[in-house]
Design a protein around this motif. Sequence first.
Motif, PDB file in Angstrom:
ATOM      1  N   LEU A  40     -31.644   9.992  26.051  1.00 52.77           N
ATOM      2  CA  LEU A  40     -30.747   9.452  27.046  1.00 52.77           C
ATOM      3  C   LEU A  40     -29.411  10.158  26.992  1.00 52.77           C
ATOM      4  O   LEU A  40     -28.807  10.337  25.933  1.00 52.77           O
ATOM      5  CB  LEU A  40     -30.549   7.947  26.812  1.00 52.77           C
ATOM      6  N   SER A  41     -28.919  10.575  28.139  1.00 49.48           N
ATOM      7  CA  SER A  41     -27.644  11.253  28.211  1.00 49.48           C
ATOM      8  C   SER A  41     -26.522  10.303  27.822  1.00 49.48           C
ATOM      9  O   SER A  41     -26.563   9.104  28.103  1.00 49.48           O
ATOM     10  CB  SER A  41     -27.413  11.767  29.642  1.00 49.48           C
ATOM     11  N   ARG A  67     -37.787   4.458  27.834  1.00 47.30           N
ATOM     12  CA  ARG A  67     -37.424   3.592  28.961  1.00 47.30           C
ATOM     13  C   ARG A  67     -38.598   2.711  29.359  1.00 47.30           C
ATOM     14  O   ARG A  67     -38.422   1.529  29.667  1.00 47.30           O
ATOM     15  CB  ARG A  67     -36.990   4.437  30.159  1.00 47.30           C
ATOM     16  N   TRP A  68     -39.802   3.271  29.342  1.00 41.65           N
ATOM     17  CA  TRP A  68     -40.990   2.499  29.701  1.00 41.65           C
ATOM     18  C   TRP A  68     -41.307   1.457  28.636  1.00 41.65           C
ATOM     19  O   TRP A  68     -41.627   0.307  28.968  1.00 41.65           O
ATOM     20  CB  TRP A  68     -42.190   3.431  29.886  1.00 41.65           C
ATOM     21  N   VAL A  69     -41.215   1.831  27.361  1.00 37.93           N
ATOM     22  CA  VAL A  69     -41.496   0.887  26.283  1.00 37.93           C
ATOM     23  C   VAL A  69     -40.498  -0.262  26.311  1.00 37.93           C
ATOM     24  O   VAL A  69     -40.857  -1.430  26.120  1.00 37.93           O
ATOM     25  CB  VAL A  69     -41.463   1.598  24.909  1.00 37.93           C
ATOM     26  N   ARG A  70     -39.227   0.056  26.591  1.00 41.41           N
ATOM     27  CA  ARG A  70     -38.211  -0.986  26.703  1.00 41.41           C
ATOM     28  C   ARG A  70     -38.509  -1.895  27.896  1.00 41.41           C
ATOM     29  O   ARG A  70     -38.270  -3.109  27.850  1.00 41.41           O
ATOM     30  CB  ARG A  70     -36.834  -0.348  26.845  1.00 41.41           C
ATOM     31  N   GLU A  78     -47.145   3.709  33.065  1.00 42.46           N
ATOM     32  CA  GLU A  78     -46.404   4.463  32.062  1.00 42.46           C
ATOM     33  C   GLU A  78     -45.765   5.701  32.680  1.00 42.46           C
ATOM     34  O   GLU A  78     -46.411   6.466  33.393  1.00 42.46           O
ATOM     35  CB  GLU A  78     -47.321   4.871  30.904  1.00 42.46           C
ATOM     36  N   PHE A  79     -44.484   5.894  32.375  1.00 43.91           N
ATOM     37  CA  PHE A  79     -43.754   7.024  32.923  1.00 43.91           C
ATOM     38  C   PHE A  79     -44.316   8.335  32.378  1.00 43.91           C
ATOM     39  O   PHE A  79     -44.501   8.496  31.180  1.00 43.91           O
ATOM     40  CB  PHE A  79     -42.257   6.944  32.561  1.00 43.91           C
ATOM     41  N   GLY A  80     -44.598   9.267  33.281  1.00 48.18           N
ATOM     42  CA  GLY A  80     -44.976  10.609  32.876  1.00 48.18           C
ATOM     43  C   GLY A  80     -46.386  10.758  32.356  1.00 48.18           C
ATOM     44  O   GLY A  80     -46.710  11.779  31.755  1.00 48.18           O
ATOM     45  N   VAL A  81     -47.242   9.750  32.550  1.00 51.33           N
ATOM     46  CA  VAL A  81     -48.616   9.832  32.077  1.00 51.33           C
ATOM     47  C   VAL A  81     -49.554   9.627  33.258  1.00 51.33           C
ATOM     48  O   VAL A  81     -49.395   8.676  34.030  1.00 51.33           O
ATOM     49  CB  VAL A  81     -48.906   8.784  30.982  1.00 51.33           C
ATOM     50  N   ASP A 111     -38.496   2.194  18.042  1.00 50.42           N
ATOM     51  CA  ASP A 111     -39.162   3.365  17.460  1.00 50.42           C
ATOM     52  C   ASP A 111     -39.211   4.516  18.462  1.00 50.42           C
ATOM     53  O   ASP A 111     -38.985   5.682  18.101  1.00 50.42           O
ATOM     54  CB  ASP A 111     -40.586   3.009  17.026  1.00 50.42           C
ATOM     55  N   ALA A 112     -39.512   4.202  19.718  1.00 49.38           N
ATOM     56  CA  ALA A 112     -39.587   5.240  20.747  1.00 49.38           C
ATOM     57  C   ALA A 112     -38.223   5.869  20.982  1.00 49.38           C
ATOM     58  O   ALA A 112     -38.105   7.088  21.166  1.00 49.38           O
ATOM     59  CB  ALA A 112     -40.126   4.638  22.056  1.00 49.38           C
TER      60      ALA A 112
END
Length: 313
Positions: free
Chosen positions: A2-3, A78-81, A148-151, A297-298
């Motif tokens: 994250l920026s 972001r997705w796990v959160r 899921e993002f990006g999958v 963890d992510a």
Amino acid sequence: MLSDKTDEFVPNTQQPDELADTDFENVDTTSKQINHDLPCLHCGYNLRGMAADKRCPECGMEVGRSLRGDQLRYSDPRWVRTIARGANLIMWSVIAFVAMILLGIVVSLVLAENHAYVPDILPIIFQLLLLLPAVLFAAGVWIVTIPEFGVLESSGWSLRNVLRWAMVFFVPISILDISLHNVWTMDATVLDLAAALVGLVVIVTLFLYAHRLTIRIPDYELAIQIRIVTWGDGICLAGYILLIVFVHASGINRTINGFRDIAVLALALLIGLLVFIIWSFILTIRCRSASYAAAKDAEQTCATGSPQPQEAA
């Protein structure tokens, strides 16, 4: 990662010095190349023959990410959160539902004790209030089942899609069921059964989906308990539905002996369902805690240099 300046997710483009968590069992130790068919988790591209420290030529995802598997610590934080927030909503919806049931019992006892007049509108208001936890529950399920993002997701009817469609039908069917019973005072037996069947699908698919997520944490002890509760809830709910259909169709409730047998069976199913509901609530709290731990963890994995998928050029 994250920026620091924005909430935008910025992929880490630096190559890690080592892939300590990567499973190199199927990687040639001399050339460091993958010696078996391995689809990219993001786009499905066959990574066979590629070096473990390179990136997918189609989407830019780190090859090591696909080698590691689909544990949540390697997923987009972001997705796990997000799924953790959904689990939090589900937990609070269950708490709200139990609180309203207890409130209804207390109000009923107080009114009965004082022999007070009960307005006809009161049961309607109470059942409408029960829709609030149902809507909160539906929102939580919808958030938990965000793709899921990006999958890359396989086409067709996935468990996630079935659960989402079941929730789409569950809330309006529940509202219509309450309306037929209390507002229009119509026979809603068919609608009762429809609501029960959709609810059964929601409960079973939700726990199956939670089982998959806990495997990805990984928390195998929690996953085993979720599988047991899935079967328990499913069998008890299905038995109750079949019992209602049998009683309604056969008219056995008109005979004293038949009614006694049915009452004993219904009580046994109700006790079993109550046990599994309490167990389900405990597991819901544990899943919520495990989801937030996985999100941390992510975030740590992302911050320490595990690259995330890039947009294809």
